[in-house]
Design a protein around this motif. Structure first.
Motif, mmCIF file in Angstrom:
data_model
loop_
_atom_site.group_PDB
_atom_site.id
_atom_site.type_symbol
_atom_site.label_atom_id
_atom_site.label_comp_id
_atom_site.label_asym_id
_atom_site.label_seq_id
_atom_site.Cartn_x
_atom_site.Cartn_y
_atom_site.Cartn_z
ATOM 1 N N GLU A 14 0.872 -1.170 0.000
ATOM 2 C CA GLU A 14 0.000 0.000 0.000
ATOM 3 C C GLU A 14 0.905 1.214 0.000
ATOM 4 O O GLU A 14 2.085 1.130 0.355
ATOM 5 C CB GLU A 14 -0.945 0.007 1.207
ATOM 6 C CG GLU A 14 -0.249 0.122 2.553
ATOM 7 C CD GLU A 14 -1.219 0.075 3.734
ATOM 8 O OE1 GLU A 14 -2.435 0.027 3.509
ATOM 9 O OE2 GLU A 14 -0.739 0.075 4.873
ATOM 10 N N SER A 15 0.372 2.343 -0.389
ATOM 11 C CA SER A 15 1.187 3.558 -0.448
ATOM 12 C C SER A 15 1.324 4.159 0.946
ATOM 13 O O SER A 15 0.490 3.902 1.832
ATOM 14 C CB SER A 15 0.521 4.585 -1.373
ATOM 15 O OG SER A 15 -0.676 5.071 -0.782
ATOM 16 N N PRO A 16 2.369 4.970 1.158
ATOM 17 C CA PRO A 16 2.483 5.676 2.438
ATOM 18 C C PRO A 16 1.240 6.511 2.741
ATOM 19 O O PRO A 16 0.847 6.654 3.902
ATOM 20 C CB PRO A 16 3.721 6.565 2.243
ATOM 21 C CG PRO A 16 4.537 5.867 1.204
ATOM 22 C CD PRO A 16 3.532 5.223 0.279
ATOM 23 N N GLU A 17 0.609 7.037 1.690
ATOM 24 C CA GLU A 17 -0.610 7.827 1.883
ATOM 25 C C GLU A 17 -1.748 6.956 2.405
ATOM 26 O O GLU A 17 -2.556 7.391 3.228
ATOM 27 C CB GLU A 17 -1.014 8.500 0.572
ATOM 28 C CG GLU A 17 -0.051 9.595 0.103
ATOM 29 C CD GLU A 17 1.229 9.047 -0.506
ATOM 30 O OE1 GLU A 17 2.230 9.805 -0.560
ATOM 31 O OE2 GLU A 17 1.245 7.864 -0.920
ATOM 32 N N ASP A 18 -1.819 5.714 1.909
ATOM 33 C CA ASP A 18 -2.848 4.788 2.385
ATOM 34 C C ASP A 18 -2.653 4.480 3.868
ATOM 35 O O ASP A 18 -3.615 4.451 4.641
ATOM 36 C CB ASP A 18 -2.820 3.481 1.581
ATOM 37 C CG ASP A 18 -3.364 3.653 0.175
ATOM 38 O OD1 ASP A 18 -4.126 4.608 -0.052
ATOM 39 O OD2 ASP A 18 -3.009 2.836 -0.696
ATOM 40 N N LEU A 19 -1.406 4.216 4.267
ATOM 41 C CA LEU A 19 -1.137 3.930 5.669
ATOM 42 C C LEU A 19 -1.463 5.133 6.536
ATOM 43 O O LEU A 19 -2.090 4.996 7.606
ATOM 44 C CB LEU A 19 0.332 3.519 5.861
ATOM 45 C CG LEU A 19 0.768 3.260 7.308
ATOM 46 C CD1 LEU A 19 -0.086 2.178 7.965
ATOM 47 C CD2 LEU A 19 2.248 2.888 7.371
ATOM 48 N N LYS A 20 -1.068 6.330 6.077
ATOM 49 C CA LYS A 20 -1.359 7.537 6.863
ATOM 50 C C LYS A 20 -2.862 7.742 7.004
ATOM 51 O O LYS A 20 -3.352 8.121 8.081
ATOM 52 C CB LYS A 20 -0.724 8.765 6.215
ATOM 53 C CG LYS A 20 -0.918 10.038 7.052
ATOM 54 C CD LYS A 20 -0.304 11.259 6.418
ATOM 55 C CE LYS A 20 -0.418 12.459 7.359
ATOM 56 N NZ LYS A 20 -1.814 12.739 7.776
ATOM 57 N N ALA A 21 -3.615 7.484 5.923
ATOM 58 C CA ALA A 21 -5.064 7.642 5.998
ATOM 59 C C ALA A 21 -5.666 6.676 7.012
ATOM 60 O O ALA A 21 -6.582 7.034 7.768
ATOM 61 C CB ALA A 21 -5.681 7.413 4.619
ATOM 62 N N SER A 22 -5.122 5.461 7.073
ATOM 63 C CA SER A 22 -5.607 4.490 8.056
ATOM 64 C C SER A 22 -5.279 4.940 9.479
ATOM 65 O O SER A 22 -6.108 4.819 10.385
ATOM 66 C CB SER A 22 -4.996 3.112 7.787
ATOM 67 O OG SER A 22 -5.434 2.598 6.543
ATOM 68 N N LEU A 23 -4.068 5.447 9.667
ATOM 69 C CA LEU A 23 -3.680 5.935 10.993
ATOM 70 C C LEU A 23 -4.534 7.122 11.418
ATOM 71 O O LEU A 23 -4.967 7.204 12.573
ATOM 72 C CB LEU A 23 -2.196 6.312 10.998
ATOM 73 C CG LEU A 23 -1.214 5.144 10.904
ATOM 74 C CD1 LEU A 23 0.204 5.644 10.671
ATOM 75 C CD2 LEU A 23 -1.279 4.289 12.167
ATOM 76 N N ASP A 24 -4.799 8.028 10.486
ATOM 77 C CA ASP A 24 -5.656 9.171 10.795
ATOM 78 C C ASP A 24 -7.056 8.706 11.185
ATOM 79 O O ASP A 24 -7.682 9.271 12.093
ATOM 80 C CB ASP A 24 -5.739 10.115 9.593
ATOM 81 C CG ASP A 24 -4.438 10.868 9.340
ATOM 82 O OD1 ASP A 24 -3.578 10.886 10.249
ATOM 83 O OD2 ASP A 24 -4.272 11.408 8.231
ATOM 84 N N ALA A 25 -7.552 7.677 10.494
ATOM 85 C CA ALA A 25 -8.898 7.166 10.778
ATOM 86 C C ALA A 25 -8.969 6.478 12.137
ATOM 87 O O ALA A 25 -10.007 6.502 12.799
ATOM 88 C CB ALA A 25 -9.330 6.203 9.675
ATOM 89 N N CYS A 26 -7.855 5.867 12.556
ATOM 90 C CA CYS A 26 -7.843 5.103 13.813
ATOM 91 C C CYS A 26 -7.426 5.938 15.020
ATOM 92 O O CYS A 26 -7.678 5.547 16.161
ATOM 93 C CB CYS A 26 -6.906 3.897 13.688
ATOM 94 S SG CYS A 26 -7.430 2.670 12.466
ATOM 95 N N ALA A 27 -6.765 7.071 14.774
ATOM 96 C CA ALA A 27 -6.261 7.897 15.880
ATOM 97 C C ALA A 27 -7.407 8.344 16.774
ATOM 98 O O ALA A 27 -8.444 8.800 16.310
ATOM 99 C CB ALA A 27 -5.525 9.120 15.321
#
Length: 460
Positions: A177-190
């Motif tokens: 997955e792209s770094p952007e995908d991982l960041k979006a997941s982290l933002d959603a879970c934070a």
């Protein structure tokens, strides 16, 4: 909702350490704030007798264990076996009544136990069933950590519990997955659950694993030898079972004209919370600190105040601790009463500013502030030095890592000093004179980078 007046539930206290004196026209106020929670269940004693909390047991909790099952986990095969054993050890550490699930992570996320989009409730039967399910875990596929986190979030949010926690294990880079995908997941879970992240072996990316833990207010570490996983997972789960209160925020009120410049956790690790501020009313901001058990943490707060004449004094900031009110909309309310979407935990600290013409008073640096300023610089020097070393800048890396050695020695951070000594030859610690080692074990370099933010507390 937890009743904070009951016994065995943490009571919070706030202590402020600062030099409040400023020279004429001075604007910057620094303070170290120690937040302590006492009187709850002691971390590390999760399997002790249950204690009173709402329903008469430990706090309601849900835990999701995310296990890397990508193809690289089979190289060597002992890695996957150790991961299964570690997950079994974590399951054995669960307190009765805790909701839990096991997720197998590849380029997709799979429910290993209990399945069906739900959580199991820990008891002798479900623990045994979960450990049997672990035998089916095998290695194959890629790595897309964001999908693991999103499944964990869905499962954890299905339970009406006070504490939500994840444990994530990976042995490789997030390549599918792209770094952007991982960041979006982290933002959603934070803010929805906390998560401890571990890298096993030496083929994973330190910045990815530490970034996951940072975003989700958990811990990060390396387990270079897979044989150490079971002990590490047990310790992580014991700590998770010791958490009593979730979603605690450090609330700062500042007067007209004053501005919060930075808020950093500085013990037990360095974590910059400045950018995570959420508004909570006029001149009020909340900074997330995650879940708490019996423990103490230190925060470095910097406030800019309007300049004033000699003899003036003012309240630069008021510090309190709040938690969300269940059922309330996330709307700002009067900070003083803890109204709106937050409930005040009762502890308070004051940061003051006093303008003086006493040069000795206004130029003195508070010992706690000086210590933690040095610890934050230490973490930064290590990260910069290792980055320069990887880039081939020997002179720059030597200077930064030499400064790190100097700071570690001056502050008494013996653990970090030992890790640095595996990367550089120390000629003179006091002056920061070092030579880069010609050959460094990859595990030693990764351990130093992963643990660079760990601090020692100031000697009171």
């Amino acid at each position: 909702m937890a009743n904070f007046s009951k016994p065995n539930v943490p009571q919070f206290s706030v202590d402020v350490y600062q030099n409040e004196y400023l020279p004429e026209g001075g604007r910057e106020v620094d303070a170290v704030v120690t937040v302590t929670a006492t009187g709850g269940g002691t971390i590390g004693s999760a399997v002790a007798a249950p204690h009173p909390y709402a329903s008469g047991r430990g706090p309601s909790a849900a835990v999701a264990v995310m296990v890397d099952c990508s193809g690289s986990m089979d190289h060597p095969p002992a890695k996957m076996r150790n991961a299964r054993d570690a997950t079994a050890a974590a399951i054995d550490t669960l307190r009765d009544g805790v909701h839990f699930a096991v997720i197998g992570g590849t380029h997709v996320a799979q429910e290993v136990y209990p399945g069906g989009g739900r959580l199991a409730v820990a008891d002798a039967i479900t623990r045994d069933q979960a450990k049997r399910a672990l035998r089916r875990l095998g290695a194959g596929g890629g790595t897309a950590i964001g999908t693991w986190l999103r499944l964990a979030d869905r499962l954890l949010s299905s339970a009406d519990v006070a504490i939500r926690h994840g444990i994530l294990l990976t042995d490789g880079r997030d390549e599918h997955e792209s770094p952007e995908d991982l960041k979006a997941s982290l933002d959603a879970c934070a803010g929805r659950f906390t998560c401890d992240a571990r890298g096993v072996g030496t083929d994973w990316e330190v910045k990815e694993v530490t970034g996951i833990a940072s975003a989700l207010l958990g811990t990060a570490d390396i387990v270079a030898d897979p044989a150490g996983l079971a002990a590490d997972f047990t310790r992580m789960m014991e700590t998770a079972m010791g958490k009593e209160v979730a979603d605690v925020a450090l609330r700062l009120w500042t007067p007209v004209g004053a501005t919060v410049k930075s808020v950093k956790q500085v013990a037990p690790t360095v974590e910059d919370l400045t950018g995570r501020r959420t508004g909570a009313g006029p001149r009020v901001g909340d900074y997330p600190t995650g879940s708490w058990g019996d423990e103490s943490r230190d925060y470095h707060i910097r406030v800019e105040v309007p300049p004033a004449d000699i003899g003036r004094e003012m309240l630069a900031a008021r510090i309190s601790l709040v938690i969300p009110r269940p059922g309330d909309a996330a709307r700002p309310g009067p900070a003083e009463s803890g109204a709106g979407s937050a409930r005040n935990l009762g502890a308070q600290g004051l940061v003051r500013a006093v303008w003086t013409d006493d040069v000795a008073a206004s130029t003195s640096i508070n010992p706690q502030v000086a210590h933690y300023t040095g610890q934050a610089e230490l973490a930064q020097a290590i990260r910069q030095g290792l980055d320069l070393r990887k880039a081939g800048d020997i002179e720059g890396a030597t200077a930064k890592l030499g400064r790190a050695v100097q700071l570690a020695g001056a502050s008494g951070n013996a653990d970090t000093a030992k890790l640095l000594a595996k990367v550089v030859d120390v000629v003179d610690a006091a002056t920061g004179t070092v030579r880069l080692k010609a050959k460094v074990e990859e595990a030693d370099e990764m351990t130093l980078e992963t643990r660079s933010t760990k601090t020692v507390r100031v000697k009171k």
